[in-house]
Design a protein around this motif. Structure first.
Motif, PDB file in Angstrom:
ATOM      1  N   ALA A 269       4.406  17.128   0.124  1.00 61.64           N
ATOM      2  CA  ALA A 269       5.312  16.787  -0.967  1.00 61.64           C
ATOM      3  C   ALA A 269       5.890  15.400  -0.694  1.00 61.64           C
ATOM      4  N   GLY A 270       5.976  14.588  -1.738  1.00 58.73           N
ATOM      5  CA  GLY A 270       6.470  13.232  -1.513  1.00 58.73           C
ATOM      6  C   GLY A 270       7.156  12.640  -2.723  1.00 58.73           C
ATOM      7  N   ILE A 271       7.978  11.650  -2.459  1.00 56.88           N
ATOM      8  CA  ILE A 271       8.601  10.886  -3.531  1.00 56.88           C
ATOM      9  C   ILE A 271       8.414   9.406  -3.237  1.00 56.88           C
ATOM     10  N   HIS A 272       7.978   8.686  -4.254  1.00 58.77           N
ATOM     11  CA  HIS A 272       7.705   7.254  -4.149  1.00 58.77           C
ATOM     12  C   HIS A 272       8.705   6.514  -5.017  1.00 58.77           C
ATOM     13  N   TYR A 273       9.378   5.528  -4.435  1.00 56.74           N
ATOM     14  CA  TYR A 273      10.461   4.792  -5.098  1.00 56.74           C
ATOM     15  C   TYR A 273      11.587   5.755  -5.492  1.00 56.74           C
TER      16      TYR A 273
ATOM     17  N   ALA B 241      -4.573   2.423  -5.065  1.00 51.67           N
ATOM     18  CA  ALA B 241      -3.724   2.305  -6.247  1.00 51.67           C
ATOM     19  C   ALA B 241      -3.306   0.856  -6.431  1.00 51.67           C
ATOM     20  N   ARG B 242      -3.750   0.250  -7.503  1.00 51.61           N
ATOM     21  CA  ARG B 242      -3.373  -1.141  -7.770  1.00 51.61           C
ATOM     22  C   ARG B 242      -1.992  -1.256  -8.405  1.00 51.61           C
ATOM     23  N   SER B 243      -1.526  -0.169  -9.001  1.00 51.53           N
ATOM     24  CA  SER B 243      -0.226  -0.174  -9.684  1.00 51.53           C
ATOM     25  C   SER B 243       0.636   0.960  -9.159  1.00 51.53           C
ATOM     26  N   PRO B 244       1.941   0.732  -9.058  1.00 54.44           N
ATOM     27  CA  PRO B 244       2.845   1.809  -8.644  1.00 54.44           C
ATOM     28  C   PRO B 244       3.141   2.789  -9.771  1.00 54.44           C
ATOM     29  N   ARG B 245       2.607   2.547 -10.949  1.00 54.19           N
ATOM     30  CA  ARG B 245       2.877   3.413 -12.101  1.00 54.19           C
ATOM     31  C   ARG B 245       1.933   4.608 -12.064  1.00 54.19           C
TER      32      ARG B 245
ATOM     33  N   GLY C 298       0.794  -1.214   0.000  1.00 54.89           N
ATOM     34  CA  GLY C 298       0.000   0.000   0.000  1.00 54.89           C
ATOM     35  C   GLY C 298       0.831   1.270   0.000  1.00 54.89           C
ATOM     36  N   THR C 299       2.093   1.170  -0.382  1.00 52.14           N
ATOM     37  CA  THR C 299       2.956   2.355  -0.342  1.00 52.14           C
ATOM     38  C   THR C 299       2.540   3.399  -1.379  1.00 52.14           C
ATOM     39  N   THR C 300       2.052   2.956  -2.543  1.00 48.83           N
ATOM     40  CA  THR C 300       1.593   3.915  -3.543  1.00 48.83           C
ATOM     41  C   THR C 300       0.346   4.636  -3.049  1.00 48.83           C
ATOM     42  N   SER C 301      -0.562   3.890  -2.452  1.00 48.16           N
ATOM     43  CA  SER C 301      -1.775   4.495  -1.898  1.00 48.16           C
ATOM     44  C   SER C 301      -1.422   5.486  -0.789  1.00 48.16           C
ATOM     45  N   LEU C 302      -0.472   5.125   0.066  1.00 48.44           N
ATOM     46  CA  LEU C 302      -0.033   6.031   1.122  1.00 48.44           C
ATOM     47  C   LEU C 302       0.555   7.300   0.525  1.00 48.44           C
TER      48      LEU C 302
ATOM     49  N   GLY D  97       3.162   7.858 -12.868  1.00 47.89           N
ATOM     50  CA  GLY D  97       3.748   8.933 -13.659  1.00 47.89           C
ATOM     51  C   GLY D  97       4.459   9.984 -12.823  1.00 47.89           C
ATOM     52  N   ALA D  98       4.243  11.250 -13.211  1.00 48.94           N
ATOM     53  CA  ALA D  98       4.939  12.363 -12.568  1.00 48.94           C
ATOM     54  C   ALA D  98       4.542  12.534 -11.112  1.00 48.94           C
ATOM     55  N   LEU D  99       3.401  11.970 -10.703  1.00 52.35           N
ATOM     56  CA  LEU D  99       2.968  12.099  -9.311  1.00 52.35           C
ATOM     57  C   LEU D  99       3.866  11.323  -8.350  1.00 52.35           C
ATOM     58  N   ALA D 100       4.690  10.431  -8.874  1.00 56.85           N
ATOM     59  CA  ALA D 100       5.602   9.679  -8.009  1.00 56.85           C
ATOM     60  C   ALA D 100       6.682  10.585  -7.416  1.00 56.85           C
ATOM     61  N   ASP D 101       6.960  11.683  -8.073  1.00 60.20           N
ATOM     62  CA  ASP D 101       8.022  12.602  -7.641  1.00 60.20           C
ATOM     63  C   ASP D 101       7.454  14.012  -7.614  1.00 60.20           C
ATOM     64  N   LEU D 102       6.997  14.426  -6.434  1.00 63.98           N
ATOM     65  CA  LEU D 102       6.348  15.731  -6.309  1.00 63.98           C
ATOM     66  C   LEU D 102       7.002  16.522  -5.180  1.00 63.98           C
ATOM     67  N   PRO D 103       8.046  17.287  -5.508  1.00 61.32           N
ATOM     68  CA  PRO D 103       8.720  18.101  -4.489  1.00 61.32           C
ATOM     69  C   PRO D 103       7.862  19.305  -4.098  1.00 61.32           C
ATOM     70  N   ARG D 104       8.245  19.965  -3.026  1.00 63.28           N
ATOM     71  CA  ARG D 104       7.463  21.104  -2.527  1.00 63.28           C
ATOM     72  C   ARG D 104       7.278  22.184  -3.585  1.00 63.28           C
ATOM     73  N   ALA D 105       8.281  22.377  -4.416  1.00 59.96           N
ATOM     74  CA  ALA D 105       8.214  23.445  -5.410  1.00 59.96           C
ATOM     75  C   ALA D 105       7.119  23.221  -6.444  1.00 59.96           C
ATOM     76  N   ARG D 106       6.619  21.982  -6.569  1.00 64.17           N
ATOM     77  CA  ARG D 106       5.622  21.693  -7.600  1.00 64.17           C
ATOM     78  C   ARG D 106       4.275  21.256  -7.036  1.00 64.17           C
TER      79      ARG D 106
END
Length: 210
Positions: A25-29, A175-179, A11-15, A181-190
């Protein structure tokens, strides 16, 4: 700042998406960001851009990250080991064999699981040892939240832990898939600029058959 200790497919993608929905802001994988970790170099630099880091190889290094950033809080996701093993088996089978193009992925697998290819006995051992280790060290602490997927993804508990109001808490993303897109890497600036895309993605996710 938060470090997520759950192994991939717990459930890491859902989290990650849930935390984004609260404005964090978060980064996944964090594969490329973790290259220094793979080489034994740990700083708190990643937390200058992100509020939460999740998924592999974070579970292998969460204690080292807390050494350099002692105020890090911990969210641990878990699930039944049998369903987890089935999920990992399917996911690894879909990601393709090792090659010269998967060196970083394979290093991360070695760091977390000790193997590059799927081995059920080893995966079971790693899961149970890791889960027991996190729970025995962190259970009962104010800076710790456990989300057990077998009990449902508790958005109200997450809201409280993040210091957000329970009233009007967004629906838990599934989220059934970790894919993602760009939402996997969302720094504070964005974070602000990405809000419409995030809401559209979460709406599509909610409309999918459960």
């Amino acid at each position: 700042m938060i470090v997520a200790t759950g192994l991939s497919r717990t459930g890491t993608t859902s989290l990650h998406l849930a935390c984004l929905s609260f404005g964090f802001a978060g980064i996944h994988y964090p594969d490329r960001e973790a290259i220094p970790w793979l080489n034994g170099r740990f700083t708190d630099e990643i937390f200058s851009r992100y509020d939460i880091v999740s998924d592999a190889p974070v579970p292998a290094y969460w204690r080292r990250l807390r050494e350099v950033r002692p105020d890090l809080r911990v969210i641990h996701t878990r699930r039944n080991v049998e369903t987890w093993i089935g999920s990992v088996r399917r996911h690894w089978a879909a990601t393709g064999p090792s090659s010269q193009y998967t060196l970083l992925r394979d290093q991360i697998r070695l760091a977390v699981y000790g193997v590059i290819g799927f081995d059920e006995a080893i995966m079971r051992y790693v899961f149970e040892r890791h889960d027991d280790s996190v729970m025995s060290e962190m259970s009962g602490r104010a800076d710790f939240l456990c989300i057990d997927l077998d009990d449902g993804f508790d958005m109200k508990a997450l809201s409280r832990f993040l210091g957000k109001s329970e009233e009007g808490a967004p629906k838990a993303p599934h989220a059934r898939s970790p894919r993602i897109g760009a939402l996997a890497d969302l720094p504070r600036a964005r974070v602000k600029a990405a809000a419409p895309h995030l809401q559209a993605f979460l709406s599509r996710l909610a409309a999918e058959p459960q």
